[in-house]
Enzyme design. Structure first.
Site, PDB file in Angstrom:
ATOM      1  N   LYS A   1     -48.980  19.493   8.807  1.00 59.28           N
ATOM      2  CA  LYS A   1     -49.717  18.299   9.209  1.00 59.28           C
ATOM      3  C   LYS A   1     -48.822  17.091   8.932  1.00 59.28           C
ATOM      4  O   LYS A   1     -48.432  16.834   7.792  1.00 59.28           O
ATOM      5  CB  LYS A   1     -51.013  18.203   8.416  1.00 59.28           C
ATOM      6  CG  LYS A   1     -51.801  16.948   8.740  1.00 59.28           C
ATOM      7  CD  LYS A   1     -53.157  16.967   8.074  1.00 59.28           C
ATOM      8  CE  LYS A   1     -53.940  15.708   8.400  1.00 59.28           C
ATOM      9  NZ  LYS A   1     -55.265  15.730   7.773  1.00 59.28           N
TER      10      LYS A   1
ATOM     11  N   LYS B   1     -50.163  20.039  13.561  1.00 52.66           N
ATOM     12  CA  LYS B   1     -50.947  18.860  13.898  1.00 52.66           C
ATOM     13  C   LYS B   1     -50.113  17.600  13.711  1.00 52.66           C
ATOM     14  O   LYS B   1     -49.496  17.479  12.653  1.00 52.66           O
ATOM     15  CB  LYS B   1     -52.159  18.832  12.971  1.00 52.66           C
ATOM     16  CG  LYS B   1     -53.050  17.653  13.163  1.00 52.66           C
ATOM     17  CD  LYS B   1     -54.133  17.672  12.133  1.00 52.66           C
ATOM     18  CE  LYS B   1     -54.860  16.345  12.233  1.00 52.66           C
ATOM     19  NZ  LYS B   1     -55.719  16.120  11.136  1.00 52.66           N
TER      20      LYS B   1
END
Ligand code: PBG
Length: 346
Positions: A214, A267
């Site tokens: 992330k 992400k």
């Protein structure tokens, strides 16, 4: 005579200097919709999609998120209706984010068995037992300072104190009936601690979808508006990854898998398809998720509203590219639209 077949036998390259060579006619299989369908390598299906839902307190609440047209913050009763209409167009999975009315320094609402995510999970499992229900496991929506954990006296996120809190959140979500918990705070060791806590509480069947890679991305802007979870000071660069780094994503994912993650995630998606590809190659066989985040959604929605992009084609192109890069599952706010489009097309 059909010249395309005639020329097909041998096409000479114009620039060649040392004799003829054969140029394959790749356009041959692009000629008709039937041929194109036959050789299509990547197919997007409703099975690939996971719809994010923002669950608020109260009842009969449905409040639009300004920067994400078509996305709402909704109370549990309306969330169930929304999820039902998602299942009607073929969506099989949702991920829940809590939007609590009240926040505090230690994010106590995050593990409240009566919290909106916990109540929504129970209601969804009761009403739609076949729906896969995932819960985002993080503190940022529940802390008044907006950080993803407990703060130490330097006002930094205290890694190990936060681990205990995350374990409590995950256990409360598991008890409410979720299929998967999804730790998203990039706290070191979170997967292992959560796995242990789930097992000890008798939730061996609940899996972990780890937000492994992330990035500290500006593409989360609209989500923070939706979840009212922007940090009140500082930023998340102390936890989330530097967008310049690729190899580090491999280390993150390897560590999460070693700690017991069942699925891994990259992400955001679009600006990180090289990372999706890298993790796909490195961890063959591990379910890989791409999160098509709020800013990616907002960009397309805004351009479409201006009449500058053809929404449907652009969305399908973007999502197909995520699968082509190697993602098995796509978390996307476009899920309902895509499901309807695919539905209609078939
Ligand atoms: C944190 C979390 C965030 C997103 C998902 N989980 C925000 C953040 O890290 O600031 C972003 C999702 C999106 O932008 O769509 N709980």
């Amino acid at each position: 005579m059909d010249t395309s077949f005639e020329q097909d036998r041998l096409v000479r390259s114009k620039q060649q200097t040392d004799g003829p060579h054969l140029v394959h006619r790749l356009r041959r299989l692009r000629r008709t919709p039937g041929l194109r369908a036959l050789v299509q390598e990547t197919r997007l299906t409703t099975d690939d999609l996971m719809l994010p839902l923002f669950v608020a307190d109260g009842s009969e609440e449905s409040e639009p998120v300004e920067s994400m047209p078509g996305v709402f913050r909704e109370s549990v009763d309306i969330t169930v209706k929304r999820a039902r209409s998602a299942t009607e167009v073929g969506i099989r999975a949702v991920i829940l984010f809590g939007i609590p009315d009240s926040k505090d320094a230690i994010g106590s609402g995050s593990h409240d068995p009566e919290g909106s995510v916990q109540r929504a999970a129970t209601a969804l499992k009761e009403e739609l037992p076949d729906l896969v229900v995932v819960a985002d496991t993080c503190m940022c929506e529940y802390t008044d300072h907006g950080h993803c954990g407990l703060l130490d006296d330097r006002m930094d996120v205290d890694n190990d104190a936060t681990l205990e809190a995350l374990a409590k959140i995950a256990v409360s979500q598991a008890a409410s009936g979720v299929d998967l918990v999804a730790p998203s705070g990039m706290i070191d060791g979170q997967v292992g601690v959560i796995r242990k806590a789930l097992d000890e509480a008798g939730h061996e069947q609940v899996g972990i979808l780890s937000y492994s890679a992330k990035y500290a991305s500006a593409f989360y802007g609209p989500f923070r508006d939706a979840a009212q979870g922007a940090p009140s000071f500082g930023d998340r660069r102390g936890q989330q990854m530097d967008p310049s780094n690729g190899s580090e994503a491999v280390r993150e994912a390897a560590q999460d898998l070693a700690e017991g993650a069942d699925l891994i995630m990259v992400k955001p998606a679009l600006a990180y398809l090289d990372i999706v590809r890298r993790l796909r190659k490195k961890f063959e066989g591990v379910p890989l998720v791409a999160y098509n985040v709020s800013g990616e959604y907002a960009m397309i929605k805004a351009a479409a509203q201006m009449g500058w992009l053809a929404e449907r084609s652009v969305v399908l192109e973007a999502l197909t590219s995520m699968k082509r890069a190697g993602a098995d599952i796509i978390i996307t706010y476009h899920a309902m639209d895509v499901a309807r489009w695919i539905h209609k097309a078939s």
